[in-house]
Motif scaffolding. Structure first.
Motif, PDB file in Angstrom:
ATOM      1  N   SER A   1      -4.498 -13.821  -0.816  1.00 45.03           N
ATOM      2  CA  SER A   1      -5.104 -12.753  -1.603  1.00 45.03           C
ATOM      3  C   SER A   1      -4.902 -11.422  -0.894  1.00 45.03           C
ATOM      4  N   ILE A   2      -4.910 -10.356  -1.704  1.00 46.42           N
ATOM      5  CA  ILE A   2      -4.781  -8.994  -1.198  1.00 46.42           C
ATOM      6  C   ILE A   2      -5.794  -8.133  -1.943  1.00 46.42           C
ATOM      7  N   ALA A   3      -6.484  -7.275  -1.205  1.00 49.27           N
ATOM      8  CA  ALA A   3      -7.432  -6.348  -1.820  1.00 49.27           C
ATOM      9  C   ALA A   3      -7.213  -4.959  -1.238  1.00 49.27           C
ATOM     10  N   PHE A   4      -7.290  -3.957  -2.097  1.00 47.13           N
ATOM     11  CA  PHE A   4      -7.191  -2.560  -1.694  1.00 47.13           C
ATOM     12  C   PHE A   4      -8.522  -1.871  -1.948  1.00 47.13           C
ATOM     13  N   THR A   5      -8.938  -1.066  -0.997  1.00 47.85           N
ATOM     14  CA  THR A   5      -9.969  -0.070  -1.253  1.00 47.85           C
ATOM     15  C   THR A   5      -9.242   1.265  -1.165  1.00 47.85           C
ATOM     16  N   VAL A   6      -9.172   1.949  -2.281  1.00 44.20           N
ATOM     17  CA  VAL A   6      -8.458   3.217  -2.381  1.00 44.20           C
ATOM     18  C   VAL A   6      -9.484   4.343  -2.326  1.00 44.20           C
TER      19      VAL A   6
ATOM     20  N   HIS B   1       6.301  -0.587  -7.779  1.00 42.64           N
ATOM     21  CA  HIS B   1       7.379  -1.580  -7.785  1.00 42.64           C
ATOM     22  C   HIS B   1       7.010  -2.852  -7.034  1.00 42.64           C
ATOM     23  N   VAL B   2       6.267  -2.741  -5.951  1.00 39.65           N
ATOM     24  CA  VAL B   2       5.868  -3.937  -5.211  1.00 39.65           C
ATOM     25  C   VAL B   2       4.890  -4.750  -6.042  1.00 39.65           C
ATOM     26  N   HIS B   3       3.954  -4.082  -6.705  1.00 37.04           N
ATOM     27  CA  HIS B   3       3.014  -4.773  -7.589  1.00 37.04           C
ATOM     28  C   HIS B   3       3.780  -5.576  -8.637  1.00 37.04           C
ATOM     29  N   SER B   4       4.803  -4.975  -9.209  1.00 34.51           N
ATOM     30  CA  SER B   4       5.600  -5.649 -10.237  1.00 34.51           C
ATOM     31  C   SER B   4       6.373  -6.837  -9.674  1.00 34.51           C
ATOM     32  N   ALA B   5       6.751  -6.770  -8.389  1.00 35.40           N
ATOM     33  CA  ALA B   5       7.572  -7.822  -7.786  1.00 35.40           C
ATOM     34  C   ALA B   5       6.757  -9.046  -7.365  1.00 35.40           C
ATOM     35  N   LEU B   6       5.461  -8.883  -7.175  1.00 35.66           N
ATOM     36  CA  LEU B   6       4.635  -9.990  -6.701  1.00 35.66           C
ATOM     37  C   LEU B   6       4.139 -10.848  -7.856  1.00 35.66           C
ATOM     38  N   THR B   7       3.878 -12.117  -7.550  1.00 41.36           N
ATOM     39  CA  THR B   7       3.276 -12.984  -8.559  1.00 41.36           C
ATOM     40  C   THR B   7       1.879 -12.461  -8.871  1.00 41.36           C
ATOM     41  N   GLU B   8       1.425 -12.722 -10.057  1.00 41.24           N
ATOM     42  CA  GLU B   8       0.130 -12.203 -10.483  1.00 41.24           C
ATOM     43  C   GLU B   8      -0.995 -12.645  -9.554  1.00 41.24           C
ATOM     44  N   SER B   9      -0.897 -13.834  -8.986  1.00 43.48           N
ATOM     45  CA  SER B   9      -1.965 -14.313  -8.103  1.00 43.48           C
ATOM     46  C   SER B   9      -2.067 -13.486  -6.818  1.00 43.48           C
ATOM     47  N   LEU B  10      -1.010 -12.721  -6.486  1.00 45.11           N
ATOM     48  CA  LEU B  10      -1.050 -11.871  -5.302  1.00 45.11           C
ATOM     49  C   LEU B  10      -1.190 -10.389  -5.627  1.00 45.11           C
TER      50      LEU B  10
ATOM     51  N   ALA C   1       0.830  -1.211   0.000  1.00 45.03           N
ATOM     52  CA  ALA C   1       0.000   0.000   0.000  1.00 45.03           C
ATOM     53  C   ALA C   1       0.860   1.256   0.000  1.00 45.03           C
ATOM     54  N   SER C   2       1.973   1.231   0.745  1.00 46.15           N
ATOM     55  CA  SER C   2       2.864   2.391   0.818  1.00 46.15           C
ATOM     56  C   SER C   2       3.554   2.663  -0.505  1.00 46.15           C
ATOM     57  N   CYS C   3       3.732   1.642  -1.308  1.00 43.94           N
ATOM     58  CA  CYS C   3       4.302   1.816  -2.645  1.00 43.94           C
ATOM     59  C   CYS C   3       3.220   2.243  -3.646  1.00 43.94           C
ATOM     60  N   TYR C   4       2.015   1.688  -3.473  1.00 41.41           N
ATOM     61  CA  TYR C   4       0.943   1.972  -4.433  1.00 41.41           C
ATOM     62  C   TYR C   4       0.459   3.421  -4.353  1.00 41.41           C
TER      63      TYR C   4
END
Length: 132
Positions: free
Chosen positions: A85-90, A112-121, A47-50
């Protein structure tokens, strides 16, 4: 020299103290007694990266300042305590209207964190603009 240098030490038990780039300390505890667990840290880090990625995405889409941004993270663990699983409410202060989904997706590309995680996460992201 590496771009990021971390030294992590665990004297006993399950608490680890990490020194990051010689400037910051982070305490992580697998049992969540002396600090957040690794999974909690990952959820907060994501979240801090997003958030700044979303701000850059909004700027690139023509919004100078989207004001207050808040991300509520929900993460589920499987029976082995692995992230499942991870979900964001922005929530944004600015009204983004029809541009909201484009900004969300561009933010994903920038994070960058989104890019580093597997698509399933990758976080399942919903956005509530004009929320404050």
């Amino acid at each position: 020299m590496s771009d990021i240098e971390v030294t992590s030490v665990c004297e006993e038990g399950y608490t680890t103290e990490s020194e990051i780039d010689g400037e910051w300390s982070l305490v992580v505890d697998a049992l969540s007694e002396d600090g957040p667990s690794p999974n909690q840290v990952l959820a907060a880090d994501y979240a801090s990266c997003y958030i700044p990625a979303l701000r850059v995405a909004a700027d690139q889409t023509g919004y100078d300042d989207i004001g207050h941004v808040e991300v509520e993270v929900e993460a589920d663990l499987d029976e082995d305590d692995d992230l499942e699983s991870i979900a964001f409410t922005v929530k944004t202060e600015a009204a983004l209207g029809e541009d909201a989904q484009e900004i969300v997706e561009l933010g994903e590309d920038i994070c960058h964190v989104h890019s580093a995680l597997t698509e399933s996460l990758h976080a399942d992201i919903s956005i509530e603009d004009d929320a404050f």
